[in-house]
Design a protein around this motif. Structure first.
Motif, PDB file in Angstrom:
ATOM      1  N   PRO A  91       6.018  -6.854  -4.680  1.00 55.77           N
ATOM      2  CA  PRO A  91       6.835  -6.432  -3.527  1.00 55.77           C
ATOM      3  C   PRO A  91       6.924  -7.509  -2.447  1.00 55.77           C
ATOM      4  CG  PRO A  91       4.652  -5.503  -3.378  1.00 55.77           C
ATOM      5  CD  PRO A  91       4.718  -6.176  -4.720  1.00 55.77           C
ATOM      6  N   ILE A  92       7.897  -7.345  -1.580  1.00 57.19           N
ATOM      7  CA  ILE A  92       8.067  -8.272  -0.459  1.00 57.19           C
ATOM      8  C   ILE A  92       6.953  -8.023   0.565  1.00 57.19           C
ATOM      9  CG2 ILE A  92       9.549  -8.875   1.497  1.00 57.19           C
ATOM     10  CD1 ILE A  92      11.944  -8.250  -0.319  1.00 57.19           C
ATOM     11  N   LEU A 111      -4.102 -10.047   0.590  1.00 57.82           N
ATOM     12  CA  LEU A 111      -4.749  -8.742   0.612  1.00 57.82           C
ATOM     13  C   LEU A 111      -4.003  -7.835   1.585  1.00 57.82           C
ATOM     14  CD1 LEU A 111      -8.514  -9.797   0.749  1.00 57.82           C
ATOM     15  CD2 LEU A 111      -7.091  -9.371  -1.273  1.00 57.82           C
ATOM     16  N   PRO A 112      -3.821  -6.563   1.260  1.00 58.37           N
ATOM     17  CA  PRO A 112      -3.042  -5.668   2.137  1.00 58.37           C
ATOM     18  C   PRO A 112      -3.843  -5.225   3.353  1.00 58.37           C
ATOM     19  CG  PRO A 112      -3.921  -4.434   0.271  1.00 58.37           C
ATOM     20  CD  PRO A 112      -4.296  -5.874   0.042  1.00 58.37           C
ATOM     21  N   ILE A 113      -3.244  -5.363   4.536  1.00 54.08           N
ATOM     22  CA  ILE A 113      -3.936  -4.900   5.748  1.00 54.08           C
ATOM     23  C   ILE A 113      -3.082  -3.903   6.533  1.00 54.08           C
ATOM     24  CG2 ILE A 113      -5.384  -6.944   6.002  1.00 54.08           C
ATOM     25  CD1 ILE A 113      -3.384  -7.997   8.030  1.00 54.08           C
ATOM     26  N   GLY A 114      -1.815  -3.718   6.129  1.00 57.00           N
ATOM     27  CA  GLY A 114      -0.948  -2.763   6.804  1.00 57.00           C
ATOM     28  C   GLY A 114       0.398  -2.672   6.107  1.00 57.00           C
ATOM     29  N   GLY A 165       4.561   7.912   2.837  1.00 57.84           N
ATOM     30  CA  GLY A 165       5.676   7.819   1.894  1.00 57.84           C
ATOM     31  C   GLY A 165       5.583   6.612   0.989  1.00 57.84           C
ATOM     32  N   HIS A 166       4.534   5.806   1.146  1.00 59.71           N
ATOM     33  CA  HIS A 166       4.381   4.604   0.326  1.00 59.71           C
ATOM     34  C   HIS A 166       2.907   4.379  -0.019  1.00 59.71           C
ATOM     35  CE1 HIS A 166       8.240   3.938   2.385  1.00 59.71           C
ATOM     36  NE2 HIS A 166       8.568   3.180   1.352  1.00 59.71           N
ATOM     37  N   LEU A 167       2.673   3.856  -1.204  1.00 59.80           N
ATOM     38  CA  LEU A 167       1.336   3.486  -1.649  1.00 59.80           C
ATOM     39  C   LEU A 167       1.360   2.032  -2.085  1.00 59.80           C
ATOM     40  CD1 LEU A 167       0.594   6.613  -3.896  1.00 59.80           C
ATOM     41  CD2 LEU A 167      -0.191   6.255  -1.547  1.00 59.80           C
ATOM     42  N   CYS A 168       0.336   1.282  -1.705  1.00 58.89           N
ATOM     43  CA  CYS A 168       0.245  -0.126  -2.089  1.00 58.89           C
ATOM     44  C   CYS A 168      -0.590  -0.238  -3.366  1.00 58.89           C
ATOM     45  CB  CYS A 168      -0.392  -0.946  -0.973  1.00 58.89           C
ATOM     46  SG  CYS A 168      -0.611  -2.687  -1.394  1.00 58.89           S
ATOM     47  N   VAL A 169      -0.023  -0.858  -4.394  1.00 61.89           N
ATOM     48  CA  VAL A 169      -0.734  -1.033  -5.664  1.00 61.89           C
ATOM     49  C   VAL A 169      -1.475  -2.366  -5.633  1.00 61.89           C
ATOM     50  CG1 VAL A 169      -0.523  -1.130  -8.182  1.00 61.89           C
ATOM     51  CG2 VAL A 169       1.094   0.248  -6.845  1.00 61.89           C
ATOM     52  N   THR A 213      -0.186  -5.987  -6.046  1.00 62.56           N
ATOM     53  CA  THR A 213       0.621  -6.147  -7.270  1.00 62.56           C
ATOM     54  C   THR A 213       1.875  -5.282  -7.279  1.00 62.56           C
ATOM     55  OG1 THR A 213      -0.673  -4.449  -8.424  1.00 62.56           O
ATOM     56  CG2 THR A 213      -1.393  -6.739  -8.674  1.00 62.56           C
ATOM     57  N   GLY A 214       1.979  -4.310  -6.337  1.00 61.57           N
ATOM     58  CA  GLY A 214       3.172  -3.473  -6.349  1.00 61.57           C
ATOM     59  C   GLY A 214       3.229  -2.518  -5.184  1.00 61.57           C
TER      60      GLY A 214
END
Length: 639
Positions: free
Chosen positions: A177-178, A208-211, A263-267, A278-279
């Protein structure tokens, strides 16, 4: 002092994962603490529902079946061959076994104490990885060839209901994803979202996802004036972002969204915020995934107003098949679901064709599917085989009525071709005048096939004894069924010809137990799983079922299961044939899905050793059922 038995066990184990990751001294230590179990045929190793053992098991020789019991019926769902591990459940759950393990033949089993093996699991990352992947992927050997030979494992809870397939489907989501950085300006992030037609951007630091910033954040924080549009991402992002692992199911994704009101989940790689992105999964992905459930597909089929909509349903059905195969749903249950949707597509194609004709049919009629469609075994997009029967009319109206139905049938078969079902190469379709005729003409046709069989006639007519009445008037169906039963009754000559036709395919293995492969042509060195394995089992089931007047049972699996009830003296053979058929169907389906083909030819080079062993185990029942047919039906009646 050397222990020759332990050395033998260690030398055996070193060839199979995860033991191949251990040193020989470690293997020898395990072997010295293990014991050898000898199982007679049909002897039970452990039962579903009983407490887990202190050992897990490796098949040294022979074969062990894993089965589930549902509604008092035992269903074989996997076979363990040489080197396969079973009984891993105690590593992950201390409650009871979910499956029963029973020897399919005389077998030798290595029983390895879990207490002796656990220190090696924690001290060897490769061994730990193997066990975790095995449990997570529901396979005994996650390093085996992808897809092939993967059946439901002892770790997975079996579900009978078709709606549960939705739970096991991995959700399709956007890969790579962007993303944006903490100090990126929101205005540019919003432009990127608009230009890319996406509803979210993940905010990352060092991958790494932080937000996350979503459309909801832009509406509630920017559009309301709470923040100016030139602020940086860290000011308006939602944090922490909810992370999930790869291969999460549809239902799990939906439950997490409801639980966290997002409404969204980070893979991420391992499902935590401490591993790489990754998604991204959106609410739209969940809705789209739910549109592939059997119930929704049936509703979409019945509401379709043109062939284009039926084509979309069939494409979604292919996705459902792939997802079900990936999640190791038993092939028999997949076939039941898919066949109902295939039938619904055909029915709707007929209804649309009648509407397009502009005038109602001049006589009552039925549409029948024959061949693999008639047996309800069409998982892949293979050829059409169908026919049409209309009620008797006055002789002076016959040609007019037949012309109407030929035009109607032509519309139907071309709609089905557009959907994805290719035309029959032998032109066995309802738009062929030979296969579109009145009840009386069809009775004459069946009388000819049954009472005066000839080699060419029987070869062609076998398709018409695997029939499924798809659309039309039940009374017409009843007349045809009664005709077949009446003419077949004690007709030794007919069954002799049918039996001879059943034995026309050569055995799958040569004298030295090597696979018989194609010698030349496009598929040189490939194994024809349809002609050499599936057809012999299907043909044998047909002649045996018809000899008992089982005209209401057309599926190969169903036929063998019913035969097992009728002939208890042959119950084991018939159940073995049913099990072998399901395994072969899975191999063919996986081959077809991977290569976008009809799955007829297997490339043996792509198969692992365990896959080849699974195939060979399926061939023994073919030899035995053909021997039974040779002994039961005297071929002297052909002369």
């Amino acid at each position: 002092m050397k222990n020759p038995v332990a050395e033998n066990v260690a030398n055996f184990l070193k060839h199979f994962p995860p033991f191949s990751s251990l040193t020989f001294s470690e293997l020898l230590s395990i072997a010295n603490q293990s014991k050898i179990i000898y199982l007679e045929k049909n002897q039970t190793l452990f039962k579903g529902g009983e407490d887990t053992h202190k050992d897990f098991y490796v098949v040294k020789s022979g074969a062990v079946g894993l089965s589930l019991t549902s509604d008092a019926e035992e269903t074989l769902v996997d076979k363990c061959d040489e080197g396969d591990i079973l009984g891993l459940r105690p590593f992950f759950a201390k409650n009871h076994y979910l499956m029963t393990a029973k020897a399919r033949e005389e077998s030798i089993i290595c029983a390895i104490p879990i207490a002796a093996f656990e220190p090696l699991v924690t001290g060897n990352s490769e061994v730990l990885k193997f066990l975790l992947q095995s449990f997570a992927s529901h396979t005994r050997n996650p390093y085996d060839k992808e897809h092939s030979g993967k059946l439901i494992s002892e770790n997975m809870i079996f579900a009978e209901h078709t709606t549960d397939i939705q739970y096991f489907q991995p959700i399709a989501y956007t890969k790579n994803p962007i993303t944006a950085n903490l100090d990126d300006v929101v205005m540019y992030i919003a432009k990127t979202m608009s230009n890319s037609a996406i509803g979210s951007v993940i905010i990352q630091r060092d991958k790494l996802p932080i937000g996350i910033i979503t459309d909801r954040d832009l509406r509630s924080k920017i559009a309301t004036g709470l923040f100016p549009i030139d602020v940086t991402a860290d000011k308006i992002m939602t944090t922490p972002v909810i992370t999930v692992p790869e291969n999460i199911s549809v239902a799990e994704a939906q439950m997490l969204m409801l639980k966290h009101n997002v409404g969204h989940l980070c893979v991420t790689k391992d499902g935590t915020e401490k591993s790489f992105i990754t998604g991204i999964i959106s609410e739209h992905d969940v809705v789209a995934a739910q549109s592939n459930t059997p119930g929704v597909l049936l509703k979409q089929t019945r509401r379709a107003s043109e062939g284009k909509e039926l084509k979309v349903v069939r494409e979604k059905l292919s996705e459902l098949i792939q997802n079900s195969i990936d999640k190791n749903i038993p092939v028999y249950h997949i076939t039941n679901i898919v066949s109902e949707i295939n039938v619904a597509i055909t029915r709707r194609a007929i209804e649309l064709a009648v509407q397009e004709m502009g005038t109602p049919p001049p006589a009552r009629f039925v549409w029948i599917n024959i061949g693999s469609q008639g047996r309800k075994e069409q998982l892949l997009l293979t050829d059409q085989d169908n026919a049409l029967i209309f009620e008797d009319v006055d002789s002076n109206e016959y040609e007019m009525v037949k012309s109407y139905f030929l035009v109607l049938a032509d519309k139907v078969v071309h709609t089905l071709k557009y959907v994805g079902y290719e035309m029959s190469p032998d032109d066995v379709m309802a738009n062929n005048p030979r296969w579109c005729k009145s009840v009386t003409d069809w009775i004459k046709q069946y009388n000819t096939w049954i009472n005066t069989p000839a080699e060419r006639g029987v070869e062609l007519s076998t398709l018409f004894f695997d029939l499924d009445f798809v659309y039309g008037i039940p009374e017409i169906e009843q007349v045809i069924t009664e005709t077949i039963i009446k003419n077949m009754d004690h007709n030794k000559k007919f069954f002799a010809y049918l039996a001879a036709d059943t034995l026309k395919n050569p055995a799958p293995l040569g004298f030295f137990r090597q696979f018989l492969v194609e010698n030349d042509g496009e598929h040189k060195d490939s194994f024809d799983i349809k002609s050499r394995a599936l057809e012999p089992l299907g043909d044998a089931a047909r002649v045996l079922a018809l000899s008992h007047n089982l005209v209401d049972f057309t599926g190969t699996y169903q036929r063998y299961k019913k035969l097992a009830e009728i002939e208890p003296e042959n119950e084991e053979l018939f159940n073995n044939c049913a099990d072998a058929f399901n395994v072969l169907m899975r191999f063919r389906t996986e081959e077809g899905l991977i290569n976008n083909s009809d799955g007829k030819y297997l490339n043996l080079k792509d198969l692992s050793k365990s896959d080849k062993l699974k195939l060979k185990h399926c061939f023994q029942p073919i030899n035995e059922i053909q021997d039974l047919i040779k002994n039961r039906f005297s071929l002297t009646y052909i002369n």
